[in-house]
Motif scaffolding. Sequence first.
Motif, mmCIF file in Angstrom:
data_model
loop_
_atom_site.group_PDB
_atom_site.id
_atom_site.type_symbol
_atom_site.label_atom_id
_atom_site.label_comp_id
_atom_site.label_asym_id
_atom_site.label_seq_id
_atom_site.Cartn_x
_atom_site.Cartn_y
_atom_site.Cartn_z
ATOM 1 N N TRP A 206 -22.108 2.091 -10.936
ATOM 2 C CA TRP A 206 -21.540 2.298 -9.605
ATOM 3 C C TRP A 206 -20.043 2.023 -9.617
ATOM 4 O O TRP A 206 -19.590 1.000 -10.130
ATOM 5 N N LEU A 207 -19.303 2.962 -9.015
ATOM 6 C CA LEU A 207 -17.863 2.806 -8.808
ATOM 7 C C LEU A 207 -17.575 2.714 -7.314
ATOM 8 O O LEU A 207 -17.032 1.742 -6.824
ATOM 9 N N HIS A 208 -17.939 3.792 -6.586
ATOM 10 C CA HIS A 208 -18.040 3.707 -5.120
ATOM 11 C C HIS A 208 -16.756 3.255 -4.423
ATOM 12 O O HIS A 208 -16.807 2.424 -3.508
ATOM 13 N N ALA A 209 -15.594 3.790 -4.836
ATOM 14 C CA ALA A 209 -14.336 3.355 -4.235
ATOM 15 C C ALA A 209 -14.336 3.526 -2.723
ATOM 16 O O ALA A 209 -13.933 2.633 -1.975
ATOM 17 N N VAL A 210 -14.781 4.692 -2.256
ATOM 18 C CA VAL A 210 -14.742 4.961 -0.814
ATOM 19 C C VAL A 210 -15.698 4.040 -0.068
ATOM 20 O O VAL A 210 -15.347 3.454 0.960
ATOM 21 N N ALA A 211 -16.909 3.885 -0.580
ATOM 22 C CA ALA A 211 -17.912 3.069 0.103
ATOM 23 C C ALA A 211 -17.553 1.590 0.080
ATOM 24 O O ALA A 211 -17.635 0.898 1.100
ATOM 25 N N HIS A 212 -17.154 1.081 -1.085
ATOM 26 C CA HIS A 212 -16.777 -0.327 -1.167
ATOM 27 C C HIS A 212 -15.549 -0.601 -0.313
ATOM 28 O O HIS A 212 -15.465 -1.632 0.369
ATOM 29 N N GLY A 213 -14.596 0.322 -0.346
ATOM 30 C CA GLY A 213 -13.421 0.169 0.503
ATOM 31 C C GLY A 213 -13.772 0.222 1.974
ATOM 32 O O GLY A 213 -13.184 -0.498 2.796
ATOM 33 N N ALA A 214 -14.749 1.047 2.321
ATOM 34 C CA ALA A 214 -15.167 1.146 3.720
ATOM 35 C C ALA A 214 -15.731 -0.177 4.221
ATOM 36 O O ALA A 214 -15.470 -0.588 5.358
ATOM 37 N N ASP A 215 -16.492 -0.851 3.388
ATOM 38 C CA ASP A 215 -17.054 -2.142 3.797
ATOM 39 C C ASP A 215 -15.945 -3.143 4.110
ATOM 40 O O ASP A 215 -16.014 -3.892 5.092
ATOM 41 N N LEU A 216 -14.916 -3.164 3.266
ATOM 42 C CA LEU A 216 -13.798 -4.076 3.511
ATOM 43 C C LEU A 216 -12.993 -3.633 4.727
ATOM 44 O O LEU A 216 -12.526 -4.465 5.520
ATOM 45 N N LEU A 217 -12.831 -2.325 4.894
ATOM 46 C CA LEU A 217 -12.131 -1.811 6.069
ATOM 47 C C LEU A 217 -12.807 -2.291 7.351
ATOM 48 O O LEU A 217 -12.133 -2.690 8.310
ATOM 49 N N ALA A 218 -14.127 -2.278 7.359
ATOM 50 C CA ALA A 218 -14.854 -2.743 8.541
ATOM 51 C C ALA A 218 -14.621 -4.225 8.787
ATOM 52 O O ALA A 218 -14.409 -4.656 9.940
ATOM 53 N N PHE B 249 -12.036 -6.119 7.756
ATOM 54 C CA PHE B 249 -10.663 -6.309 8.227
ATOM 55 C C PHE B 249 -10.506 -5.798 9.658
ATOM 56 O O PHE B 249 -9.838 -6.414 10.489
ATOM 57 N N GLY B 250 -11.122 -4.662 9.945
ATOM 58 C CA GLY B 250 -10.972 -4.048 11.261
ATOM 59 C C GLY B 250 -11.581 -4.853 12.386
ATOM 60 O O GLY B 250 -11.228 -4.673 13.552
ATOM 61 N N ARG B 251 -12.506 -5.745 12.057
ATOM 62 C CA ARG B 251 -13.131 -6.610 13.069
ATOM 63 C C ARG B 251 -12.522 -8.016 13.063
ATOM 64 O O ARG B 251 -12.929 -8.867 13.864
ATOM 65 N N HIS B 252 -11.577 -8.260 12.168
ATOM 66 C CA HIS B 252 -10.972 -9.587 12.069
ATOM 67 C C HIS B 252 -9.918 -9.766 13.163
ATOM 68 O O HIS B 252 -9.095 -8.870 13.389
ATOM 69 N N PRO B 253 -9.893 -10.901 13.837
ATOM 70 C CA PRO B 253 -8.957 -11.073 14.957
ATOM 71 C C PRO B 253 -7.486 -11.038 14.564
ATOM 72 O O PRO B 253 -6.632 -10.794 15.421
ATOM 73 N N GLU B 254 -7.176 -11.271 13.282
ATOM 74 C CA GLU B 254 -5.779 -11.253 12.856
ATOM 75 C C GLU B 254 -5.321 -9.876 12.379
ATOM 76 O O GLU B 254 -4.177 -9.727 11.935
ATOM 77 N N VAL B 255 -6.181 -8.885 12.462
ATOM 78 C CA VAL B 255 -5.824 -7.524 12.052
ATOM 79 C C VAL B 255 -5.932 -6.609 13.261
ATOM 80 O O VAL B 255 -6.984 -6.566 13.922
ATOM 81 N N ALA B 256 -4.878 -5.879 13.543
ATOM 82 C CA ALA B 256 -4.931 -4.911 14.638
ATOM 83 C C ALA B 256 -5.933 -3.822 14.283
ATOM 84 O O ALA B 256 -5.819 -3.196 13.215
ATOM 85 N N PRO B 257 -6.913 -3.566 15.145
ATOM 86 C CA PRO B 257 -7.942 -2.581 14.785
ATOM 87 C C PRO B 257 -7.377 -1.192 14.522
ATOM 88 O O PRO B 257 -7.882 -0.467 13.658
ATOM 89 N N VAL B 258 -6.321 -0.824 15.254
ATOM 90 C CA VAL B 258 -5.758 0.516 15.067
ATOM 91 C C VAL B 258 -5.201 0.688 13.658
ATOM 92 O O VAL B 258 -5.170 1.802 13.122
ATOM 93 N N ARG B 259 -4.804 -0.411 13.035
ATOM 94 C CA ARG B 259 -4.295 -0.333 11.664
ATOM 95 C C ARG B 259 -5.381 0.148 10.710
ATOM 96 O O ARG B 259 -5.123 0.962 9.811
ATOM 97 N N MET B 260 -6.596 -0.324 10.883
ATOM 98 C CA MET B 260 -7.694 0.111 10.024
ATOM 99 C C MET B 260 -8.179 1.505 10.398
ATOM 100 O O MET B 260 -8.631 2.259 9.533
ATOM 101 N N LEU B 261 -8.096 1.866 11.665
ATOM 102 C CA LEU B 261 -8.447 3.235 12.049
ATOM 103 C C LEU B 261 -7.475 4.223 11.418
ATOM 104 O O LEU B 261 -7.880 5.278 10.903
ATOM 105 N N ASP B 262 -6.196 3.890 11.433
ATOM 106 C CA ASP B 262 -5.204 4.751 10.794
ATOM 107 C C ASP B 262 -5.441 4.829 9.287
ATOM 108 O O ASP B 262 -5.225 5.878 8.670
ATOM 109 N N LEU B 263 -5.886 3.731 8.708
ATOM 110 C CA LEU B 263 -6.167 3.729 7.275
ATOM 111 C C LEU B 263 -7.357 4.634 6.955
ATOM 112 O O LEU B 263 -7.355 5.348 5.948
ATOM 113 N N ALA B 264 -8.367 4.619 7.811
ATOM 114 C CA ALA B 264 -9.499 5.523 7.621
ATOM 115 C C ALA B 264 -9.043 6.972 7.676
ATOM 116 O O ALA B 264 -9.485 7.811 6.875
ATOM 117 N N ALA B 265 -8.162 7.286 8.613
ATOM 118 C CA ALA B 265 -7.635 8.648 8.706
ATOM 119 C C ALA B 265 -6.860 9.015 7.453
ATOM 120 O O ALA B 265 -6.955 10.153 6.956
#
Length: 263
Positions: A123-135, A137-153
């Motif tokens: 397993w390499l799974h760059a997109v999937a493993h990165g997606a888990d971390l994106l989620a 970070f995106g739910r962490h109070p010290e990270v602006a959620p829009v920053r992770m949404l833009d990263l997904a885009a």
Amino acid sequence: MINWIAVADADCAVPAAPPMNDLVRELSRALADPDPLVRDGAPYTVLATWIARGAIEESRRLELGDEMAARFDDPRTEARTFAPLVLDMLVRAGDFKADWVDAFERWYPAERDLRGHDATLGWLHAVAHGADLLASFGRHPEVAPVRMLDLAAARLTAPTDHVYDQLEDDRLARAVALVLTRTDLSESEAVGWLAPIADRFGADRISTPVPAHISNCLRTLRLLHLLADRGVRPTSEQPAQPLAHREAVKSGVAAVLDRIVKR
């Protein structure tokens, strides 16, 4: 070498020796090993368990996070793509450094090796493993959620010849949906990240066969529309949570899909 299978079989009890720093150092190396039986086997289970149980002291956990953030620049695919898994363990356990977000943000849309599974490396799974971390970070109070949404885009619009083939689209859609449960998102923020996708793909003529990056994007957005309608489960044990601005998100995603498929 520690027999990590034996440690895992013993309910991940911490061995009496060597010292914890040496144990974590060996686990860190194992999580970048080219042998999938090492990288994705007992060492992964033991490290995840120790982090969740608080068996590793905070200062060493933060050092481990720094090691993983630096690993995003490793020349080996398997080292880069398992780094977000370890960072996700740490963030979910309550650890956080802004530098980790910066390193992840640089790596995720730039990663070119998007294979889900390799016959030799496993397993390499760059997109999937990165997606888990994106989620996470995106739910962490010290990270602006829009920053992770833009990263997904940015990940969705990055050029690639690889069609997601191991449910990477599902994992990324779920990650975005989890970020969109943030109640501090404004309606414009909840849909604004879709504009670069519409601009990038809405202006091009779809050739036949459909380019890989467009196929990936379409399938990810279709599942996101479903999750916006039904809600998303943070874990399998928890009930589905509604997305903030659910109807606006559904309309925004539908409009982008319509623009892409009808051009």
